[in-house]
Design an enzyme around this catalytic site. Structure first.
Site, PDB file in Angstrom:
ATOM      1  N   ARG A 157       5.449 -12.867   9.704  1.00 45.91           N
ATOM      2  CA  ARG A 157       6.055 -11.609   9.315  1.00 45.91           C
ATOM      3  C   ARG A 157       7.423 -11.476   9.973  1.00 45.91           C
ATOM      4  NH1 ARG A 157       2.372  -6.854  11.491  1.00 45.91           N
ATOM      5  NH2 ARG A 157       4.059  -5.657  10.547  1.00 45.91           N
ATOM      6  N   LYS A 181       4.010   1.501   9.975  1.00 45.83           N
ATOM      7  CA  LYS A 181       4.215   2.685   9.134  1.00 45.83           C
ATOM      8  C   LYS A 181       3.599   3.926   9.776  1.00 45.83           C
ATOM      9  CE  LYS A 181       2.959   0.684   5.137  1.00 45.83           C
ATOM     10  NZ  LYS A 181       2.657   0.564   3.691  1.00 45.83           N
ATOM     11  N   GLU A 233       0.864  -1.174   0.000  1.00 42.90           N
ATOM     12  CA  GLU A 233       0.000   0.000   0.000  1.00 42.90           C
ATOM     13  C   GLU A 233       0.904   1.228   0.000  1.00 42.90           C
ATOM     14  OE1 GLU A 233      -3.460   2.258   2.627  1.00 42.90           O
ATOM     15  OE2 GLU A 233      -2.692   0.314   3.293  1.00 42.90           O
TER      16      GLU A 233
END
Length: 666
Positions: A262, A272, A35
């Site tokens: 992850r 983020k 994204e």
């Protein structure tokens, strides 16, 4: 065949099973779907490496698709940065695509959902919707608008698209099951009103699809065979499949979502949103600040694509989340730069050294090896003169036998130059040493234990050195419920130093990497100019954080540091031998832990204790590796190479064991 199967990670096993069950190899297609709402960070490198790695393994195309469905947070700047980072890591994508490419198709499908009674417009407040959705243990209840007529839903949805309503007035929801045990299946939102400018579609749309609705359908449109994502999306898989069930053509490829653990890193944050806060609050200078865990920050700090890819490869592909010690990442960049970075001399904390018997006005240009790990690197000339700078910590008026550097009455070798003896000092009014007076000998064959780096004052170039350290002092800065992650900012994460470097660095270009001998690895910063050299510290020669572990964490300490056992404390050299015995049988991650312990122990070992182990039997390769690791620490601390050391290193470099050869080449 069985050995080959064992070497496959679980994602590769899934793909191999699909191929064995009839999937044509040419149908394999992967994607990396970021994204564009921030810069990529070190956590993303695992997802990048997995998708592009599988593409390489199976010779299958990999799309770079930007999931750009939230114009409130997405910018072209982030798109450009992501492309630069993926390219810099060495990966090439097949198609560059955007979820916004599919806005019309997604809208058309949504209209079809309404016509089939599978979606409806909800006009409740967000608070009311949250209340009627239930909890993980309590089912939800149907809302008052769930049974609107198809005609009313179509009319409202069209008017939403036309911009008649304000943000929050209406949403479009999938009509699934408000009592479903998976809360994500309780009539999830498909569209919301957002009157924001989109970085690609401008103001064409004022309704935007939600991620869960967009992602799987985008995979389907692109005919992705395996949609690989991190574990937090595992509960979403059921919804991913439900949405696909409504649109798939049985003659086309149906994407398969599968999840992997992850990448979490100690002393680092991966959110983020929180990284953006660091930028906006000016805790750091930008997304590419070398203290940031972003790929652009790591690049600016001096990390290499090879080191990052090696790190990802070493971490591997797992099914369970875990936290990787950041020291493994630092180890990977040390290993890479050790092979490639030219050796140069720089003094970061200078004290003046005067060679009183060296003729005034005389200067010599001496040969210096650029990199002993690279035979093709050649030599350079370094100037030598009567007055030099050395590091303040390399001199003590008085010191013990384990101090291999310069002390009054003692002798050391100046790297690539002569042997000197310290005779006297000059002090300032506060009693601080400001000059060391020495004499030199042209007999360079003399045996001395210490070697120091230096620069000639007359020829030295001033440079700014930005000495970076970890941004946080806590291993998990965002894991404390009662504290904000900002409370753990390391106040010493950046120190600006005026240093002096040898003149060969005058023409150093932005991005070039060097080993400042005995100090660490540095690269030329983007801010550097021909008139003002600026170097960033990438990483030190050794892990300096291991020794900072508090004493109440014995599981993270070398064996000899464990206290209160009721047993006599073992000598450091004995513990090194013990660690060496099992070294070659350890997995790579534990080898790195053992290596750090040996390096820490080596600070309490003398050369006289270590030297007898040079004759360890060839078959005891683990012990010889441990001895080599410890020896490297002594050499970094100024121990001068002698014939016994040179012979031990040469034999190790010629050995058949790759681990020993690697340590001998440091």
């Amino acid at each position: 065949m069985s050995e080959e199967k064992k070497s496959l990670n679980f994602l590769e096993q899934i793909i191999e099973n699909d191929l064995a069950n009839g999937m044509p190899r040419e149908n394999l297609r992967f994607r990396f779907p970021p994204e564009p709402n921030g810069y990529l960070h070190i956590g993303h490198t695992k997802a990048i490496g997995i998708s592009f790695g599988l593409g390489g393994k199976y010779n299958a195309p990999v799309n770079l698709r930007f999931d750009d469905t939230n114009p409130a947070k997405e910018e072209q700047e982030y798109v450009d940065a992501i492309k630069e980072d993926v390219s810099w890591l060495g990966y090439t994508w097949d198609k560059e695509l955007f979820s916004s490419d599919y806005f019309q198709q997604l809208y058309d499908w949504a209209v079809l959902f309404i016509k089939e009674g599978k979606a409806y417009v909800d006009s409740q407040s967000s608070e009311a919707m949250a209340e009627q959705k239930g909890t993980p243990t309590q089912p939800g209840v149907d809302g008052p608008f769930r049974n609107r007529s198809i005609e009313e839903n179509l009319d409202l949805f069209e008017r939403m698209k036309a911009g008649e309503f304000n943000e929050g007035d209406h949403i479009l929801r999938a009509k699934i099951d408000m009592q479903h045990p998976n809360m994500l299946m309780r009539d999830p939102i498909m569209y919301r009103i957002l009157k924001k400018h989109h970085h690609r579609t401008g103001n064409d749309w004022c309704i935007y699809p939600m991620y869960d609705w967009t992602h799987g359908e985008s995979d389907y449109i692109e005919q992705i065979s395996h949609s690989l994502c991190s574990l937090e999306f595992k509960p979403h898989r059921e919804l991913y499949d439900w949405f696909l069930d409504q649109v798939v053509d049985p003659n086309l490829i149906r994407p398969k979502q599968r999840e992997f653990a992850r990448l979490n890193l100690s002393y680092t944050i991966m959110s983020k949103r929180k990284l953006l806060k660091l930028v906006e609050d000016k805790v750091v200078a930008g997304w590419d600040d070398p203290r940031m865990p972003t790929i652009s920050g790591l690049r600016r700090r001096g990390y290499t694509p090879a080191a990052i890819r090696k790190f990802v490869e070493t971490v591997g592909v797992a099914k369970r989340d875990n936290v990787i010690d950041v020291s493994l990442l630092e180890f990977c960049i040390r290993e890479d730069l050790n092979k490639t970075a030219p050796r140069v001399m720089a003094v970061l904390d200078p004290v003046k050294l005067v060679i009183t018997n060296y003729p005034e006005g005389k200067e010599e240009w001496l040969d210096a090896e650029n990199n002993q790990e690279d035979e093709s690197a050649g030599f350079r000339k370094v100037p030598f003169s009567r007055e030099l700078y050395i590091e303040k910590e390399d001199f003590k008026e008085e010191a013990g036998s384990k101090f291999f550097r310069l002390k009054l009455g003692g002798e050391v070798r100046l790297k690539n130059a002569y042997i000197i003896q310290a005779n006297s000092v000059v002090k300032d009014a506060e009693g601080q040493v400001i000059e060391i007076h020495c004499t030199y000998s042209e007999d360079t064959s003399k045996k001395v234990k210490g070697t120091l780096h230096w620069v000639s004052i007359k020829h030295a170039i001033k440079a700014e050195v930005r000495e970076y350290d970890r941004l946080f002092v806590d291993e998990a800065p965002d894991s404390h419920e009662d504290k904000d992650f900002m409370e753990f900012i390391n106040p010493d994460a950046l120190k600006i130093i005026e240093a002096f470097v040898e003149p060969s660095l005058q023409e150093a270009q932005v991005g070039e990497r060097f080993q400042f001998q005995r100090l660490g690895y540095f690269n030329v910063d983007n801010d550097s100019t021909p008139n003002q050299l600026i170097f960033n510290k990438t990483v030190g020669l050794r892990d300096t954080w291991a020794k900072q572990k508090p004493s109440n964490q014995p599981q993270n300490q070398p064996a000899q540091q464990k206290q209160n056992t009721g047993q006599p404390q073992r000598k450091a050299i004995d513990v090194i031998q013990q660690l060496g015995k099992k070294y070659t049988n350890l997995p790579e991650a534990k080898q790195q832990k053992a290596k750090k312990d040996i390096q820490d122990l080596a600070k309490n070992v003398s050369y006289d204790e270590l030297q007898p182990l040079f004759n360890t039997a060839t078959k005891k390769v683990g012990t010889r590796i441990a001895v080599m690791i410890a020896l490297n620490v002594l050499l970094e601390n100024g121990l001068e190479k002698n014939e016994a050391i040179t012979d031990f290193i040469a034999k190790a470099q010629a050995d058949s064991d790759a681990l020993l050869v690697a340590e001998a080449s440091n």
